[in-house]
Write a protein that holds these residues in place. Sequence first.
Motif, PDB file in Angstrom:
ATOM      1  N   GLN A   1      27.336   2.735  -1.028  1.00 35.91           N
ATOM      2  CA  GLN A   1      26.881   3.702  -2.025  1.00 35.91           C
ATOM      3  C   GLN A   1      27.057   3.237  -3.472  1.00 35.91           C
ATOM      4  O   GLN A   1      26.472   3.809  -4.372  1.00 35.91           O
ATOM      5  N   TYR A   2      27.889   2.190  -3.673  1.00 36.67           N
ATOM      6  CA  TYR A   2      28.188   1.810  -5.056  1.00 36.67           C
ATOM      7  C   TYR A   2      27.564   0.495  -5.506  1.00 36.67           C
ATOM      8  O   TYR A   2      27.497   0.237  -6.696  1.00 36.67           O
ATOM      9  N   THR A   3      27.169  -0.349  -4.580  1.00 35.07           N
ATOM     10  CA  THR A   3      26.924  -1.734  -4.978  1.00 35.07           C
ATOM     11  C   THR A   3      25.595  -2.313  -4.507  1.00 35.07           C
ATOM     12  O   THR A   3      25.035  -1.872  -3.505  1.00 35.07           O
ATOM     13  N   VAL A   4      25.160  -3.308  -5.254  1.00 30.36           N
ATOM     14  CA  VAL A   4      24.040  -4.144  -4.844  1.00 30.36           C
ATOM     15  C   VAL A   4      24.497  -5.594  -5.033  1.00 30.36           C
ATOM     16  O   VAL A   4      24.732  -6.024  -6.160  1.00 30.36           O
ATOM     17  N   PRO A   5      24.661  -6.347  -3.935  1.00 30.66           N
ATOM     18  CA  PRO A   5      25.195  -7.709  -4.071  1.00 30.66           C
ATOM     19  C   PRO A   5      24.296  -8.604  -4.926  1.00 30.66           C
ATOM     20  O   PRO A   5      23.064  -8.509  -4.852  1.00 30.66           O
ATOM     21  N   TYR A   6      24.926  -9.441  -5.723  1.00 30.53           N
ATOM     22  CA  TYR A   6      24.191 -10.312  -6.654  1.00 30.53           C
ATOM     23  C   TYR A   6      24.258 -11.758  -6.181  1.00 30.53           C
ATOM     24  O   TYR A   6      23.252 -12.458  -6.149  1.00 30.53           O
ATOM     25  N   ALA A   7      25.449 -12.212  -5.825  1.00 31.78           N
ATOM     26  CA  ALA A   7      25.606 -13.586  -5.359  1.00 31.78           C
ATOM     27  C   ALA A   7      26.824 -13.636  -4.469  1.00 31.78           C
ATOM     28  O   ALA A   7      27.681 -12.762  -4.531  1.00 31.78           O
TER      29      ALA A   7
ATOM     30  N   TYR B   1      36.031 -16.182   0.991  1.00 33.67           N
ATOM     31  CA  TYR B   1      34.634 -15.758   0.934  1.00 33.67           C
ATOM     32  C   TYR B   1      34.574 -14.640  -0.089  1.00 33.67           C
ATOM     33  O   TYR B   1      35.427 -13.760  -0.085  1.00 33.67           O
ATOM     34  N   TYR B   2      33.587 -14.700  -0.953  1.00 39.49           N
ATOM     35  CA  TYR B   2      33.525 -13.637  -1.952  1.00 39.49           C
ATOM     36  C   TYR B   2      32.096 -13.193  -2.195  1.00 39.49           C
ATOM     37  O   TYR B   2      31.133 -13.935  -1.943  1.00 39.49           O
ATOM     38  N   VAL B   3      31.976 -11.985  -2.690  1.00 43.21           N
ATOM     39  CA  VAL B   3      30.681 -11.445  -3.078  1.00 43.21           C
ATOM     40  C   VAL B   3      30.831 -10.854  -4.475  1.00 43.21           C
ATOM     41  O   VAL B   3      31.814 -10.171  -4.748  1.00 43.21           O
ATOM     42  N   ASP B   4      29.898 -11.148  -5.357  1.00 43.03           N
ATOM     43  CA  ASP B   4      29.849 -10.478  -6.654  1.00 43.03           C
ATOM     44  C   ASP B   4      28.681  -9.503  -6.602  1.00 43.03           C
ATOM     45  O   ASP B   4      27.590  -9.882  -6.184  1.00 43.03           O
ATOM     46  N   ALA B   5      28.933  -8.271  -6.988  1.00 45.79           N
ATOM     47  CA  ALA B   5      27.870  -7.276  -6.849  1.00 45.79           C
ATOM     48  C   ALA B   5      27.675  -6.470  -8.115  1.00 45.79           C
ATOM     49  O   ALA B   5      28.588  -6.309  -8.916  1.00 45.79           O
TER      50      ALA B   5
ATOM     51  N   LYS C   1      25.448  -5.713   3.492  1.00 45.06           N
ATOM     52  CA  LYS C   1      25.573  -4.288   3.189  1.00 45.06           C
ATOM     53  C   LYS C   1      26.793  -3.753   3.943  1.00 45.06           C
ATOM     54  O   LYS C   1      27.160  -4.268   4.990  1.00 45.06           O
ATOM     55  N   HIS C   2      27.399  -2.770   3.422  1.00 47.89           N
ATOM     56  CA  HIS C   2      28.546  -2.120   4.067  1.00 47.89           C
ATOM     57  C   HIS C   2      29.710  -3.064   4.288  1.00 47.89           C
ATOM     58  O   HIS C   2      30.384  -2.997   5.298  1.00 47.89           O
ATOM     59  N   LEU C   3      29.961  -3.959   3.359  1.00 42.28           N
ATOM     60  CA  LEU C   3      31.171  -4.774   3.461  1.00 42.28           C
ATOM     61  C   LEU C   3      32.363  -3.910   3.049  1.00 42.28           C
ATOM     62  O   LEU C   3      32.179  -2.813   2.531  1.00 42.28           O
ATOM     63  N   TYR C   4      33.562  -4.432   3.268  1.00 47.34           N
ATOM     64  CA  TYR C   4      34.745  -3.565   3.133  1.00 47.34           C
ATOM     65  C   TYR C   4      34.864  -2.851   1.785  1.00 47.34           C
ATOM     66  O   TYR C   4      35.363  -1.739   1.692  1.00 47.34           O
ATOM     67  N   TYR C   5      34.404  -3.516   0.730  1.00 44.27           N
ATOM     68  CA  TYR C   5      34.597  -2.919  -0.597  1.00 44.27           C
ATOM     69  C   TYR C   5      33.684  -1.734  -0.835  1.00 44.27           C
ATOM     70  O   TYR C   5      33.850  -0.986  -1.788  1.00 44.27           O
TER      71      TYR C   5
END
Lengths: 656, 294
Positions: free
Chosen positions: A423-429, A555-559, A414-418
């Motif tokens: 407030q905008y995202t829910v990480p998926y993988a 390192y990546y996150v898709d949300a 939660k609260h990663l740089y992007y």
Amino acid sequence: MGVSDTKLSSKIYTALVFAFLFAPIVILLVFSFNESKSLSVFSGFSLKWYKELFNDRITLEALKNSIVLAISATAISTVMGTAAAIGINRLRNKWHKAAMNTVTNIPMVNPDIITGISMMLVFVFVGRLFGAATSLNFGTLLIAHVTFCTPYVILQVLPKLRQMDSALIEAAQDLGCTATRAFFKVTLPTILPGVITGAIMAFTLSLDDFVISYFTSGPDMQTLPIHIYSMTKKTVTPKMYALATIIFFVTLALLVLNNLTDSDDDNNIRKNGKNVNKTSSLKSRQLKKRVFALFVVVVILVSMCLTCTIGEKELVLNVYNWGEYISDGSEDTYDTIKEFEIWYEKTYGKKVRVNYTTFSSNEDMYSKISSGAVSYDVIIPSDYMIARMANEGMLLPLNYDNIPNYQYIDEDFKHLYYDPQGQYTVPYAYGVIGIIYNANVVDPADAKDWDLMWNEKYANNILQFNNSRDAYGVAMYKLGLDVNSTDKATWDEAHQELLIQRPLVKSYVMDEIYNMMESGEAAIGAYYAGDYFTMVDAQAEDVDLQFYYPERTNYYVDAMCIPSCCENKELAEIFINFMLSEDAAVANAEYTYYASPNRIVYENETYIENMGEEVMDILYRHSGNFAENYEKNAYRSLSPEMLDYINSKWETLKIN
Amino acid sequence: MKKTEPISRKGGFGISLMPYSAWSLLFVIVPLIFVAYYAFTDDNFRFTTENITRFFTATSAVEGDNGTVSEVKTYVVIFMRSLKLAAISTVICLVMGYPLAYIMSRAKPRAQKMLVTLIMIPMWMNFLIRTYAWMTILQDTGIFNSILSCVGLGPARIIGTETAVVIGMVYDYFPYMVLPIYSIMTKMDVKLFEAARDLGCNSFGVLKRVIFPLSLPGVLSGINMVLIPSVSTFYISQKLGNGKFFLIGDAIEGQYIANNLHFAAAIAFILMVILLVFMGLIKYFAAKFVYGGE
């Protein structure tokens, strides 16, 4: 040369050409029965891909869409094209004639890509004019297809009209026929072979078109070619080959049947040439009946399909995700979309229909949404693209009250740089890029850091990413450069490194990496950690794939996010919440082989057991201190000028 | 009912032509105007020729075989390469397809239908999947090389070369060459060939003086239908060229993906103009070549 010799040599020649034409089809046929997922290593006979195909709702839906579209486009363009051909044939004014011929030629002379882009520009413009949320839909796709199909109909019908004796129509009219009656009695039977050929051509072109559909399709309609194209991040499965095989046999059967019944009529028409009209009074009745029957069938089919797609008034949710990035019910897995629809109806007592479409890259998705061409309710892009979209006001803040399952997301994500305010995202993988190599070719002593991908010993065995961001990223991690540098000189340095690597590179790949690594075609490549296991599952006997993480890597996150064009935000949030619930989340993590930031998943015992120790180790190795590494190594959004600069550098690399 | 004058005598635009005229205006002409409009404007829709000049002036450093670095015009090079590969594919299609079209047109009617059907069938398989299948055949460990090694020949490197891209183009667009030529040839009167023979032509003479000139319209539309899509393709080069061959279609798609719609439109516009001129020239010279001084 004797006659028989000529006959024989022409037979041999024909056979050779057809061998060439059917070679790939034989390949399709054979690999559709493959036991493993590979398209290049045959490991045993199995019918499972056929079974899978019939369980794969998304593919079947895409197939249905393609067929509905092709039938509608064929019907419209055949009628309009035939009428136009008659009109053109009657033109006496030289200039009118020239103008019509030019217009007819344009869609044929223009490259597909230009037709596609130009029509998209118009549709988007008109859509904006009327303030529509989405300017691309089934209608625009149909318009585009009719536009490029009609000229082919005209070109088939026109010669038949020219061969026809126009005095015949006059004679018919003198004998009391109305113009309409004369058309059906005289003109149509004569030009019918042309009309039919034109219709078949239109159908074929429409069914096979990818480029124009790619630019003009919207969220409500994904055709088969687009569905296949968007599989290019994961891999094209033998399921598609199974589908192609079925299409092959169905068309073969249809066309053969058609030939057998038609050939007698046609022979007569051919032999009698112009005299056909003498005998045609009887024939025409028969032909008319046939045309009428055909027409009725087409109309019924089209209206049936239209009513079942537009008819019911129900809630619609448009989801836009990476290809092959959700558990879709294949191999007896959980069908996420279907389960959601069922669950929603049970819980809320209302029907919902999910339009699930897929994209092949973040940039592809961004272009579509930012052009205002399409509207989606839920999208699942990667971090740097989320940052860009949030920055440009393209995302809506979420109401987390509607997403109670958000509590199961690991705090680290939660609260990663992007999304610093969360407030905008829910990480998926999430995941980390690593290096995959074939231990039967590569000396394990060489398998160190990124250097392996520049090792001259393995020239022509190395695969590099076929997208600029990842390819430059690899070079920059290797050189210890900042992957988000705003200094052009840094990118130039990475460019030099890629130039050095270029002669060693076998291929620039995305999804092709699967087949190339599995078959031993290439020995070294960088890709997303989870995909390594997909490759291991399908590797050939003499291939031994291994995996490691370089020291510095991506390192990546898709949300999951809700874009500002969303039309039903609450429904979108409910969907996001559903995606976090146990069954769906576990099924998706198992299906994609990517690490999940969801506690319910990575603490789930069945999941841990199914994945196995090695997989868990590789996927979740970074889970302890993810946020820290992530902040240092993730891609960030770059300015449009920078992106343009990188893009032109990338083109330079490709023309060397 | 009032007896009507046959429309054919009236001339002018008939009702039957209306829908198509309106349709063409809206969905053929207007989109082209849009392409031109985008090509000549910047992101804020102000007039600019920058997009066009960028196409002709953007340069990049290219390393030659001997290590020397030279500046080349990026898009001009990409365009010339596309044109070269497309031209080669078109010639191969023509050379391969012409005899086949002839053989087909002289076959028995039933056989003719069968052959046409067989040529069309591959087009019903999705073209992305067909291209994928070619990857399996052509790759270094692929089926073609397995066959070569069985006969004792060394492995041939095909995938990732221009040859592979050309094979892909020839394969995908071959039917578009054969069908128009075939359809013209079926209309030719065999008596003409006999007459030519009686007048002293040998087989080659019949071909050169009778068959070829008569089939020319088919040949031209075949060239048209193969050359154009192969110039602008972007999938074949990605898959069979191992991502190493950047063609003009890839450049347009790349700019679209990078959200540079205006520059994408500029490339498209230039491509369109060049192709129109090119096809016009081909038609002109073909007519001149066949009809000579007339």
